[in-house]
Scaffold this motif. Structure first.
Motif, PDB file in Angstrom:
ATOM      1  N   ALA A 152      -0.069  -8.568  10.941  1.00  0.00           N
ATOM      2  CA  ALA A 152       0.494  -7.271  10.592  1.00  0.00           C
ATOM      3  C   ALA A 152       1.531  -7.438   9.826  1.00  0.00           C
ATOM      4  O   ALA A 152       2.208  -8.517  10.067  1.00  0.00           O
ATOM      5  N   GLY A 153       1.973  -6.553   8.904  1.00  0.00           N
ATOM      6  CA  GLY A 153       3.217  -6.546   8.084  1.00  0.00           C
ATOM      7  C   GLY A 153       3.104  -7.711   6.724  1.00  0.00           C
ATOM      8  O   GLY A 153       4.064  -7.861   6.242  1.00  0.00           O
ATOM      9  N   SER A 154       1.650  -8.087   6.707  1.00  0.00           N
ATOM     10  CA  SER A 154       1.741  -9.130   5.504  1.00  0.00           C
ATOM     11  C   SER A 154       1.813  -8.197   4.210  1.00  0.00           C
ATOM     12  O   SER A 154       1.992  -8.836   3.210  1.00  0.00           O
ATOM     13  N   PHE A 155       0.759  -7.242   3.912  1.00  0.00           N
ATOM     14  CA  PHE A 155       0.906  -6.442   2.944  1.00  0.00           C
ATOM     15  C   PHE A 155       1.261  -4.941   3.194  1.00  0.00           C
ATOM     16  O   PHE A 155       1.196  -4.669   4.196  1.00  0.00           O
ATOM     17  N   PRO A 156       1.913  -4.531   1.868  1.00  0.00           N
ATOM     18  CA  PRO A 156       2.433  -3.065   2.217  1.00  0.00           C
ATOM     19  C   PRO A 156       1.370  -2.025   2.484  1.00  0.00           C
ATOM     20  O   PRO A 156       0.081  -1.913   1.957  1.00  0.00           O
ATOM     21  N   ALA A 157       1.598  -1.254   3.373  1.00  0.00           N
ATOM     22  CA  ALA A 157       0.881  -0.123   3.849  1.00  0.00           C
ATOM     23  C   ALA A 157       0.595   0.988   2.674  1.00  0.00           C
ATOM     24  O   ALA A 157      -0.495   1.537   2.674  1.00  0.00           O
ATOM     25  N   GLU A 158       1.642   1.116   1.993  1.00  0.00           N
ATOM     26  CA  GLU A 158       1.670   1.984   1.091  1.00  0.00           C
ATOM     27  C   GLU A 158       0.421   2.140   0.149  1.00  0.00           C
ATOM     28  O   GLU A 158      -0.221   2.886  -0.301  1.00  0.00           O
TER      29      GLU A 158
END
Lengths: 314, 248
Positions: A152-158
């Motif tokens: 989690a948090g490795s790639f932007p959710a946007e």
């Protein structure tokens, strides 16, 4: 190259952030390799397919909507067999851990854990895994199909949060053998302090050493009008209640100032606090990963620094 | 009810870690190994189940290596009934490790396997789920809290944000233990010595380890330092920053 399949994750009717983080990455990889980005949804979450506009298509399996380790793993296995994706992305989460390795192992595919980086490489993919509490990055190259557990948090959710109307395809899966049964969800216990609302947090980790020394952090917190938070190790040791735990299996916090005392900064902890506006870390290990996310650091004994601060504050 | 707890050692992260000459593995010359902390929790949960009368026997097993005897005797000193040292081919990834434990578990027989939920080096998936797959058993990961009820267990599985889900799982099965219901107990050195004199380790074979993970490490390196942290020299400097941020 084939398609990229994202195993969506949901809780209480909402897709979790990790779903969009993986979708964004999958879309990018599919764009580079000429495949499609597919999203696998479970049970009634099919009705929210419009939130998965980043996917080229949604595959819906008619499992129970409530997560079940056994039936979800069976459904993912069936989907991978049916669609033969070149890469299947699963969250490196409590749920994803039940799914990724069993599916990959049963199908004879390699599984790569703790992924924080993925790129396409020739006929396959190259993965970067965080190992040894974030102290080493390990690269694995796989030619051919694979399953990856994405941190989690490795790639932007946007990048994955696009609404739309992807085509929805129903996929029939067997009901599984019913050896695991969901009973109920248990909400977190209430607490005197809600650390997700705190503006300033003094967080303690294993480095605090003993339950008695928590008092030092409490004194510092009082002097700074802050609340006390902690890492998993401190909760497991019984030194502070679960309601104070920051990280993967605890709470996500976003205070103005986060002071990390004796916290090494394992990926599971960073996941819960790395978006704090200002992070200050005090640690005796100069190589502690916490210094990579901190804005300010002191490489020193936390007791000395805290006592000195308290003296000056008085 | 018989419980098996597979144990493994991992590098102590307090030490400085360095990559060896191959560029693909840790330089193990100067690092200390210790019991995987989640395995310690799995053992504690097993011992608690035995103490409350839900389990009758707790068996620990580990692959032969440096310090394995000490780790196994320590588990016996804590209250495990039997410790098995597995010799033979040495597993080189989690899949092979799981295969070795699966082979030994088949020989030993059991109702429940409690594995640590993860370890700092399981690049190719976590041990519990892989082990369960090889044995054809159900598995639940991230468990904190186990209750035995006849031929099934009632477990609490941790989700994010402090949320917990309760599941019932038929036995035999595998659980990946996140945390025991209490802090893992400590075995004093004197007790471990006493056990070393009075009990002996059983031996078993790792057996056929199979093909393994199906992937190899291409390279290993410490993450690039972002260098974003401004290093301060003193508590005074830190207080200045806090003043700047309006905290004090």
């Amino acid at each position: 190259m084939g398609d990229i399949l994202v195993v969506t994750e949901h809780l209480k009717g909402d897709f979790q952030d990790i779903t969009f983080e993986m979708l964004g990455k999958a879309k990018e990889l599919a764009g580079a390799t000429g495949g499609k980005c597919l999203a696998l949804v479970f049970g009634d979450m099919k009705n929210k397919a419009s939130e998965l506009g980043a996917a080229d298509a949604v595959i819906a399996v008619g499992t129970e909507t409530e997560y079940n380790p056994e039936s979800y793993a069976a459904a993912v296995k069936a989907a991978v067999e049916a669609k033969s994706p070149s890469l299947t992305l699963v969250g490196s989460t409590s749920m994803g851990m039940d799914i990724a390795a069993p599916v990959a192992t049963a199908l004879g595919l390699p599984v790569v854990g703790y992924c924080c980086g993925i790129s396409n490489e020739g006929d396959g993919f190259s993965f970067v895994s965080q190992q040894y509490g974030g102290k080493m990055n390990v690269v694995t190259n796989v030619s051919g199909a694979a399953v990856a557990l994405v941190l989690a948090g490795s790639f932007p959710a946007e990048a994955g949060q696009t609404s739309g109307s992807p085509a929805v395809e129903d996929l029939a899966v067997s009901a599984g053998n019913g050896k695991v049964r969901f009973k109920k969800l248990i909400e977190p216990q209430g607490s005197d302090v809600d650390i997700t609302q705190s503006e300033i947090l003094v967080a303690v980790g294993r480095g605090i050493g003993s339950k008695d020394d928590i008092e030092l952090a409490e004194n510092l917190a009082e002097a700074l009008k802050a609340d006390v938070a902690c890492s998993r190790a401190v909760v497991d040791a019984g030194w502070l209640p679960k309601t104070r735990q920051v990280g993967k299996s605890g709470l996500k916090v976003k205070p103005k100032v986060y002071i990390a005392l004796g916290i090494s900064g394992a990926p599971e902890h960073l996941e819960g606090m790395k978006s704090a506006s200002t992070i200050i870390a005090i640690n005796t290990d100069k190589n502690a990963p916490i210094f990579d996310v901190a804005h300010y650091g002191i490489n020193a004994d936390l007791f000395e620094v805290c006592e000195e601060m308290l003296e000056e504050l008085e | 009810m018989k419980i098996i707890v597979p144990l493994k050692q991992v590098p102590d992260l307090v030490e400085d870690l360095e990559v060896d000459g191959s560029g693909k593995a840790l330089d193990t010359d100067d690092i200390k190994f210790k019991l995987n902390e989640y395995d310690d929790h799995a053992l504690e949960e097993a011992l608690l189940l035995k103490e409350e009368g839900a389990a009758t026997e707790v068996v620990v097993m580990a692959i032969d290596g440096d310090e394995t005897d000490k780790m196994l005797y320590t588990a016996l000193a804590k209250g495990a009934d039997k410790a098995i040292k597995l010799t033979g081919d040495t597993p080189h990834d989690t899949h092979q490790l799981a295969q070795a434990f699966a082979n030994a578990a088949k020989t030993e027989g059991c109702d429940l396997i409690l594995a640590g939920v993860q370890s700092v080096d399981d690049r190719d998936g976590q041990l519990g789920p892989v082990l369960a797959t090889y044995l054809g058993l159900p598995c639940i990961s991230a468990v904190a809290g186990v209750k035995v009820q006849g031929s099934s267990v009632l477990v609490n599985k941790e989700y994010a944000g402090g949320m917990v889900a309760e599941f019932e799982m038929d036995l035999p099965g595998v659980l990946g233990i996140q945390a025991a219901r209490q802090t893992p107990r400590y075995a004093p050195v004197s007790k471990v010595r006493q056990v070393q004199d009075s009990m002996s380790l059983a031996t078993g074979s790792t057996g056929d380890l199979g093909a393994g993970a199906g992937s190899e490490i291409a390279s290993m390196a410490p993450p690039e330092k972002s260098g974003s942290a401004t290093m301060l020299d003193s508590a005074g400097d830190l207080l200045e920053i806090l003043k700047e941020k309006g905290v004090i």
